[in-house]
Design a protein around this motif. Sequence first.
Motif, PDB file in Angstrom:
ATOM      1  N   ILE B  58       3.236 -29.640-115.095  1.00  0.00           N
ATOM      2  CA  ILE B  58       2.323 -28.738-115.466  1.00  0.00           C
ATOM      3  C   ILE B  58       1.160 -29.487-116.042  1.00  0.00           C
ATOM      4  O   ILE B  58       1.053 -30.204-117.125  1.00  0.00           O
ATOM      5  CB  ILE B  58       3.011 -27.608-116.459  1.00  0.00           C
ATOM      6  N   ASP B  59       0.185 -29.350-115.100  1.00  0.00           N
ATOM      7  CA  ASP B  59      -1.218 -30.435-115.783  1.00  0.00           C
ATOM      8  C   ASP B  59      -2.116 -29.339-116.106  1.00  0.00           C
ATOM      9  O   ASP B  59      -2.955 -28.843-115.405  1.00  0.00           O
ATOM     10  CB  ASP B  59      -1.428 -31.130-114.625  1.00  0.00           C
ATOM     11  N   GLY B  60      -2.655 -29.440-117.503  1.00  0.00           N
ATOM     12  CA  GLY B  60      -3.746 -28.571-117.821  1.00  0.00           C
ATOM     13  C   GLY B  60      -4.911 -29.355-118.140  1.00  0.00           C
ATOM     14  O   GLY B  60      -5.682 -28.952-119.084  1.00  0.00           O
ATOM     15  N   THR B  61      -4.989 -30.754-118.090  1.00  0.00           N
ATOM     16  CA  THR B  61      -5.993 -31.527-118.469  1.00  0.00           C
ATOM     17  C   THR B  61      -7.404 -31.054-118.138  1.00  0.00           C
ATOM     18  O   THR B  61      -8.496 -31.291-118.551  1.00  0.00           O
ATOM     19  CB  THR B  61      -5.831 -33.029-117.643  1.00  0.00           C
ATOM     20  N   ALA B  62      -7.336 -30.259-116.803  1.00  0.00           N
ATOM     21  CA  ALA B  62      -8.798 -29.708-116.561  1.00  0.00           C
ATOM     22  C   ALA B  62      -9.195 -28.220-117.270  1.00  0.00           C
ATOM     23  O   ALA B  62     -10.195 -27.854-116.958  1.00  0.00           O
ATOM     24  CB  ALA B  62      -8.813 -29.516-115.014  1.00  0.00           C
ATOM     25  N   LEU B  71      -2.194 -20.864-123.672  1.00  0.00           N
ATOM     26  CA  LEU B  71      -1.182 -21.858-123.908  1.00  0.00           C
ATOM     27  C   LEU B  71       0.209 -21.223-123.854  1.00  0.00           C
ATOM     28  O   LEU B  71       0.918 -21.620-123.270  1.00  0.00           O
ATOM     29  CB  LEU B  71      -1.194 -22.623-125.193  1.00  0.00           C
ATOM     30  N   TRP B  72       0.248 -19.874-124.314  1.00  0.00           N
ATOM     31  CA  TRP B  72       1.644 -19.441-124.339  1.00  0.00           C
ATOM     32  C   TRP B  72       2.198 -18.987-122.920  1.00  0.00           C
ATOM     33  O   TRP B  72       2.837 -19.390-122.464  1.00  0.00           O
ATOM     34  CB  TRP B  72       1.607 -18.027-125.316  1.00  0.00           C
ATOM     35  N   LEU B  73       1.097 -18.638-122.112  1.00  0.00           N
ATOM     36  CA  LEU B  73       1.526 -18.466-120.577  1.00  0.00           C
ATOM     37  C   LEU B  73       1.893 -19.972-120.008  1.00  0.00           C
ATOM     38  O   LEU B  73       2.918 -19.654-118.908  1.00  0.00           O
ATOM     39  CB  LEU B  73       0.227 -18.024-119.860  1.00  0.00           C
ATOM     40  N   LEU B  74       1.446 -21.022-120.331  1.00  0.00           N
ATOM     41  CA  LEU B  74       1.817 -22.307-119.726  1.00  0.00           C
ATOM     42  C   LEU B  74       3.016 -22.462-120.309  1.00  0.00           C
ATOM     43  O   LEU B  74       3.968 -22.874-119.614  1.00  0.00           O
ATOM     44  CB  LEU B  74       0.757 -23.274-120.015  1.00  0.00           C
ATOM     45  N   LEU B  75       3.350 -22.572-121.404  1.00  0.00           N
ATOM     46  CA  LEU B  75       4.724 -22.740-122.122  1.00  0.00           C
ATOM     47  C   LEU B  75       5.855 -21.977-121.598  1.00  0.00           C
ATOM     48  O   LEU B  75       6.975 -22.262-121.385  1.00  0.00           O
ATOM     49  CB  LEU B  75       4.497 -22.697-123.735  1.00  0.00           C
ATOM     50  N   ARG B  76       5.359 -20.616-121.542  1.00  0.00           N
ATOM     51  CA  ARG B  76       6.206 -19.828-120.949  1.00  0.00           C
ATOM     52  C   ARG B  76       6.810 -20.055-119.727  1.00  0.00           C
ATOM     53  O   ARG B  76       8.219 -19.933-119.262  1.00  0.00           O
ATOM     54  CB  ARG B  76       5.656 -18.245-120.928  1.00  0.00           C
ATOM     55  N   THR B  77       5.707 -20.288-118.811  1.00  0.00           N
ATOM     56  CA  THR B  77       6.226 -21.032-117.427  1.00  0.00           C
ATOM     57  C   THR B  77       7.004 -22.160-117.452  1.00  0.00           C
ATOM     58  O   THR B  77       8.029 -22.146-116.653  1.00  0.00           O
ATOM     59  CB  THR B  77       4.944 -21.341-116.691  1.00  0.00           C
ATOM     60  N   ARG B  78       6.878 -22.917-118.383  1.00  0.00           N
ATOM     61  CA  ARG B  78       7.806 -24.173-118.695  1.00  0.00           C
ATOM     62  C   ARG B  78       9.182 -23.842-119.104  1.00  0.00           C
ATOM     63  O   ARG B  78      10.116 -24.188-118.351  1.00  0.00           O
ATOM     64  CB  ARG B  78       7.106 -25.089-119.818  1.00  0.00           C
ATOM     65  N   ARG B 106       6.716 -25.412-131.863  1.00  0.00           N
ATOM     66  CA  ARG B 106       7.556 -25.270-132.861  1.00  0.00           C
ATOM     67  C   ARG B 106       8.284 -24.049-133.090  1.00  0.00           C
ATOM     68  O   ARG B 106       9.275 -24.218-133.438  1.00  0.00           O
ATOM     69  CB  ARG B 106       6.516 -25.199-134.362  1.00  0.00           C
ATOM     70  N   ASP B 107       7.696 -22.901-132.469  1.00  0.00           N
ATOM     71  CA  ASP B 107       8.523 -21.565-132.431  1.00  0.00           C
ATOM     72  C   ASP B 107       9.247 -21.529-131.303  1.00  0.00           C
ATOM     73  O   ASP B 107       9.811 -20.380-131.222  1.00  0.00           O
ATOM     74  CB  ASP B 107       7.497 -20.670-132.499  1.00  0.00           C
ATOM     75  N   GLY B 108       9.143 -22.497-130.290  1.00  0.00           N
ATOM     76  CA  GLY B 108      10.067 -22.408-129.274  1.00  0.00           C
ATOM     77  C   GLY B 108       9.875 -21.166-128.243  1.00  0.00           C
ATOM     78  O   GLY B 108       9.020 -20.388-128.509  1.00  0.00           O
ATOM     79  N   PRO B 109      10.910 -20.791-127.286  1.00  0.00           N
ATOM     80  CA  PRO B 109      10.601 -19.870-126.398  1.00  0.00           C
ATOM     81  C   PRO B 109      10.897 -18.325-127.346  1.00  0.00           C
ATOM     82  O   PRO B 109      12.052 -18.187-127.582  1.00  0.00           O
ATOM     83  CB  PRO B 109      11.607 -20.006-125.279  1.00  0.00           C
ATOM     84  N   VAL B 110       9.973 -17.590-127.524  1.00  0.00           N
ATOM     85  CA  VAL B 110       9.966 -16.345-128.326  1.00  0.00           C
ATOM     86  C   VAL B 110      10.448 -15.304-127.453  1.00  0.00           C
ATOM     87  O   VAL B 110       9.733 -15.222-126.033  1.00  0.00           O
ATOM     88  CB  VAL B 110       8.668 -16.072-128.937  1.00  0.00           C
ATOM     89  N   GLU B 111      11.394 -14.483-127.658  1.00  0.00           N
ATOM     90  CA  GLU B 111      11.601 -13.282-126.953  1.00  0.00           C
ATOM     91  C   GLU B 111      10.594 -12.228-127.284  1.00  0.00           C
ATOM     92  O   GLU B 111      10.032 -12.122-128.434  1.00  0.00           O
ATOM     93  CB  GLU B 111      12.765 -12.774-127.200  1.00  0.00           C
TER      94      GLU B 111
END
Lengths: 257, 387
Positions: B58-62, B71-78, B106-111
């Motif tokens: 997952i490359d968000g450098t751009a 960021l949550w959307l990216l993290l969620r995908t991961r 820090r909060d991890g995958p939140v439901e």
Amino acid sequence: MADARKDDIAIRIRGLVNAFGDRTIHNGVDLDVRRGEVMGLVGGSGAGKSVLLRSIIGLNKPKAGSIRVFGQETANIDAEDMRGLQLRWGVLFQDGALFSSQTVAENIQVPLRRWTNMPHALMDEIAAVKLALVGLPKDVGRLFPSELSGGMRKRAGLARALALDPELLFLDEPTSGLDPIGAALFDQLVKDLQKGLGLTVFMVTHDIDSLKATTDRIAVLVGGKIKVGTFDTLIRDPDPWIHEYFSGVRGRAALGA
Amino acid sequence: MRNIPPVVHAETPATLSLERRGDLVRIVAGGDWVTPEASRLDGELAHLEVGDAGAVEIDGTAISTLDSAGLWLLLRTRYALEKKGVKVSRFVVPERYGPLQETLERDGPVEPIVRVPRHYSLEHFLARTGKGTVTALRQGYDMVGFLGRVAVETVEAFLAPRRELPFPALVHQIEETGLTALPIVGLLAFLLGIVLAYQGADQLKRFGAQIYTIDFLGVGFLRELGVLVTSIIVAGRSGSAFTAQIGTMRVNEEIDAMQTLGLNVTELLVVPRILGLVIALPFLAFFADVVGIIGGMVMTYLDLGITIPAFMRELESAITLNTLLVGLIKAPVFAFVIGLVGCFEGLRVERNAASVGLLTTRSVVESIFLIIVCDAGFSILFSKLGI
């Protein structure tokens, strides 16, 4: 907006005058709040801390002077521009000011429902993310404000203030009514969020521990004017009220801690 | 509301693309990954197919701007990929968003928050009915208790030698509930007199019996309407004020302060209010009777051409002193009901502002309900007694 972003000053106040009847509250207040800093505002009871906060967020119309937030004058702003500003700041009122007829999750979703077209499922996720951000367990989302303790209400209010990822956060006495442990935890939370989300924080407080723990600079309202300094410089300020405030018994306890 | 386009816009639209290199899949994000874009990105991410990729980057450098929703959307995908057993070999966002990433990770995958469905089953309906009944009965029981207490305190206030009635408070209440209510009671009674006379005359004219409009007006107003209308206005005006005043004192802890100072709350707050109202309401009702009949007189003069002396003669033959007394005897009872309910509900207020509003509304509804119940009781009583 692009110009404002480059500007280093989030809030610029010049010559602010506020008076109620023949009682002058602010007599030419000048204040700059820089981007990314935590600015504390202190002053005696009735010195006009809350009035100043309310003037900045547009709930109180000042008698004279100029207030610029992100380079925009708030005095004669039209409704559209004001809304633009409102979406860039979040306000935590003293007791959270949560809407009592809605659950905590619904409260957090109010700005999302109004200003975005997110689907419900995503809003529920975002609400959970914000709750986790302010350190509340997720079950709290289903509770009503009346079922929460004072500290939880403040955290929930903070989650709602952060719903749209504001750049500027106003806190009105965030630690009042909390026990010292709860207050210290809340200070830590504010500090973490400020760093993590890159917020500018403007905080009205009475709590000297909180000032020491969180603020970069402190503005003191004395005699209708403002004096700005850091905790360390204000301790040596010759003004009798400031001296008393920072070196009183409570102040010394905070310094020793 | 949901159809209104969002007023917040991203400066540059967020982009999302998929690149395959062998069994490595790269999810490339760019532009503004911010709240206004979240709903579109949410849909695009849902349709993302990585297939049987061995590893995902997952490359968000751009990304130019990132907020917690983006960021949550990216993290969620991961998190979702990792849960499916796909290895996420790289996850990057621009360095300046490091603290944000740290905070969210820090909060991890939140439901997501689970919405509580509001169900309306039969069971639910029955439970509510039962609960409502029990609450109403319990409240009735409490109110009888309160009635007893007020009765005892009132008698004691008169008899106990050391205590005396707080007379200034009593006079103040008479002024507040009686004197200041004169304009509104007078105006409404006058208008009601006009309406009644007009309607009565209209119907009776068909039998040529229009003169009986006056009988109808006199008896109707003196026996029933004058006191009823006055009581309803006073319930809305003073009963609600009692609840709000005492309730606000409760929220402010003033009641608690009084108790700790050894002051008697019932004697100081309740007795003057109820007594004041019991004294004031009969006068108000009498005033309403008079003004209402004057209103009717004006209307019969304009509509039927009945002169004032003729009106008076007919009125005198239609009513007796008893007609007036039958109406006025009800006034102190109604006043007592209004005062009792108003104070009772005020003392039940909890320590929050919403409770004041809720109980004030309830106090008005209850006192009007009880007034009409009492009025029906009086009607039955009088008809049995043949008055």
